[in-house]
Design an enzyme around this catalytic site. Structure first.
Site, PDB file in Angstrom:
ATOM      1  N   LYS A  94       0.720 114.602 -48.461  1.00  0.00           N
ATOM      2  CA  LYS A  94       1.451 115.856 -48.718  1.00  0.00           C
ATOM      3  C   LYS A  94       2.707 115.656 -49.571  1.00  0.00           C
ATOM      4  O   LYS A  94       3.113 116.548 -50.301  1.00  0.00           O
ATOM      5  CB  LYS A  94       1.810 116.548 -47.409  1.00  0.00           C
ATOM      6  N   GLU A 116       6.026 127.617 -44.113  1.00  0.00           N
ATOM      7  CA  GLU A 116       5.661 127.560 -42.712  1.00  0.00           C
ATOM      8  C   GLU A 116       5.106 126.175 -42.434  1.00  0.00           C
ATOM      9  O   GLU A 116       4.743 125.437 -43.350  1.00  0.00           O
ATOM     10  CB  GLU A 116       4.588 128.600 -42.394  1.00  0.00           C
ATOM     11  N   SER A 383      -6.204 110.170 -45.856  1.00  0.00           N
ATOM     12  CA  SER A 383      -5.111 111.073 -46.249  1.00  0.00           C
ATOM     13  C   SER A 383      -3.804 110.841 -45.510  1.00  0.00           C
ATOM     14  O   SER A 383      -2.737 111.169 -46.025  1.00  0.00           O
ATOM     15  CB  SER A 383      -5.551 112.533 -46.081  1.00  0.00           C
TER      16      SER A 383
HETATM   17  C1  LIG Z   1      -2.314 118.444 -43.790  1.00  0.00           C
HETATM   18  C2  LIG Z   1      -3.222 117.293 -43.748  1.00  0.00           C
HETATM   19  C3  LIG Z   1      -4.596 117.410 -44.116  1.00  0.00           C
HETATM   20  C4  LIG Z   1      -5.235 118.714 -44.467  1.00  0.00           C
HETATM   21  O1  LIG Z   1      -4.780 119.318 -45.629  1.00  0.00           O
HETATM   22  P1  LIG Z   1      -5.618 119.354 -46.984  1.00  0.00           P
HETATM   23  O2  LIG Z   1      -4.876 120.327 -47.814  1.00  0.00           O
HETATM   24  O3  LIG Z   1      -7.013 119.803 -46.657  1.00  0.00           O
HETATM   25  O4  LIG Z   1      -5.608 117.981 -47.544  1.00  0.00           O
HETATM   26  C5  LIG Z   1      -5.371 116.268 -44.133  1.00  0.00           C
HETATM   27  N1  LIG Z   1      -4.865 115.066 -43.780  1.00  0.00           N
HETATM   28  C6  LIG Z   1      -3.573 114.917 -43.400  1.00  0.00           C
HETATM   29  C7  LIG Z   1      -3.095 113.563 -43.007  1.00  0.00           C
HETATM   30  C8  LIG Z   1      -2.713 116.019 -43.366  1.00  0.00           C
HETATM   31  O5  LIG Z   1      -1.438 115.861 -42.989  1.00  0.00           O
END
Ligand SMILES: *Cc1c(COP(=O)(O)O)cnc(C)c1O
Length: 399
Positions: A94, A116, A383
């Site tokens: 993010k 938010e 992610s």
């Molecule tokens: C917020 C988040 C997601 C989901 O958000 P996307 O916009 O679908 O990428 C996925 N993995 C992590 C670690 C997150 O913090």
């Protein structure tokens, strides 16, 4: 496979029939101002240099690609590789788009960044970016989530953002969106609403995608350099879809690469407890744009559920909807149990504790690897890291 010749997006912000600006005319004017500023500023060398410098020296990019050897050997079949977005500063992907949004806000002379947050991940990443560039940041969060997500709430306070507790309705994400949006409408000329994924009205799905596309750009080059070929399959979890589109964008024209997005099947697709927008949703408008969404007969968003709170969104980014219709990307769903199994397996055979969101994509790779051969490979976008989920899993499993 059809060739991807449709512009993404067109000048009205449509990806095929998805996206757009389903908002009042006053807001269209404001969104177009943001779009014009973005298109102008983001092309300048100064902006590119500033952002790339932060990616390198602040976030720690490029994130490495790691060959998960023991995991691959345990399952047998294809080699599994991880793009380590969990190693970024703040522990997830993010920060890539929050830095972009904060820099844009600063260049546009905005006085306050509003957003938010549900589980607090977007709130922490945005508060971090705002602290760095010196902008006021206001995060709206439901009281139920505030009670649940204590560590992230504390971090946001330390980072100096204003936290607005939301006590209306179910006191969760949807109410926080409404509350943040009301605050934004008080002065949309001077404030900016920083959306946390590739969703919302144009230009956000395009802009957030562009900021996240660094992930796939790096990954494609790193993989080619290390392996001398491209991966056979690339995969990522899909909530709103930002980490997934970030990885996918660089590979869309590589026809030999199969691309798979993984949604949360929760307690099962035949129960109401999931957030599998692509598998079970239908077309409609939500939060200012057209997409597949989980809605009732009157078009109201349905309550959604996932063990990973970052994935429980009733809609999905418009570009994903088009990529599904074109057949360029496949969307599958993984349930809570398989997610938890992948979470524990990756922790114990590789010493990497993944976010529960990312564990969905790991679980999918584990499901398909043994039907593939040892000279084939799967690249998973990891992610984020699982610190935030460790306590919850330990409780759940009685560790
Ligand atoms: C917020 C988040 C997601 C989901 O958000 P996307 O916009 O679908 O990428 C996925 N993995 C992590 C670690 C997150 O913090």
């Amino acid at each position: 496979m059809k060739k991807n010749t449709i512009p993404m997006p067109d000048d009205k912000g449509y990806f095929g029939e998805y996206g757009g600006q389903i908002i009042p005319p006053e807001l269209v004017v404001i969104m177009d101002e943001i779009k014009d500023a973005y298109l102008e500023i983001s092309q300048t060398q100064a902006f590119q240099d500033e952002l790339n410098d932060l990616y390198t020296h602040y976030v720690g990019r490029p994130s490495p690609i790691f060959y998960a050897k023991r995991l691959s050997e345990k399952i047998g079949g294809a080699k599994i590789f991880l793009k380590r977005e969990d190693l970024n500063h703040t522990g997830a992907h993010k920060i890539n788009h929050c830095l972009g949004e904060a820099l844009l806000a600063k260049h546009m002379g905005k006085t306050k960044v509003i957003a938010e947050t549900g589980a607090g991940q977007h709130g922490v990443a945005l508060a971090t970016a705002c602290a760095l560039v010196g902008l006021d940041c206001e995060i709206h969060m439901g009281e139920v989530d505030i009670a649940k997500e204590h560590p992230n709430v504390t971090k946001m306070k330390i980072l100096g953002c204003t936290l607005v507790p939301v006590s209306r309705g179910t006191k969760t994400l949807k109410d926080a969106v409404d509350s943040a949006f009301e605050e934004y409408l008080k002065d949309p000329v001077n404030f900016i609403y920083a959306i946390g994924s590739v969703v919302g009205p144009h230009p956000f799905p395009m802009m957030v995608r562009d900021f996240q596309s660094i992930v796939g750009k790096e990954a494609r080059q790193q993989f080619l350099e290390a392996q001398g070929k491209l991966p056979d399959v690339i995969t990522a979890c899909v909530g709103g879809g930002s980490n997934a589109i970030g990885l996918f964008t660089a590979f869309l024209d590589d026809e030999t690469v199969k691309i798979v997005g993984v949604e949360p099947a929760g307690k099962g697709l035949d129960t109401p407890f999931h957030a599998a927008t692509m598998s079970k949703g239908s077309k409609g408008a939500l939060h200012g744009f057209e997409c597949y969404n989980l809605q009732d007969e009157s078009g109201e968003p349905l309550p959604v559920y996932s063990i990973a709170s970052g994935l429980d969104y009733p809609g999905v980014g418009p570009q994903h909807c088009l990529l599904k219709d074109l057949g360029r990307v496949d969307y599958v769903a993984v349930n809570d149990d398989d997610c938890v199994d992948a979470f524990m397996t990756l922790s114990r055979v590789e010493g990497i504790i993944p976010a529960l969101e990312s564990a969905h994509a790991v679980a999918y790779a584990m499901q398909i690897a043994d039907e593939m051969t040892a000279d084939q490979s799967i690249l998973v976008n990891l992610s984020g890291r699982g610190d935030k989920d460790a306590e919850f899993i330990a409780d759940k499993l009685g560790l």
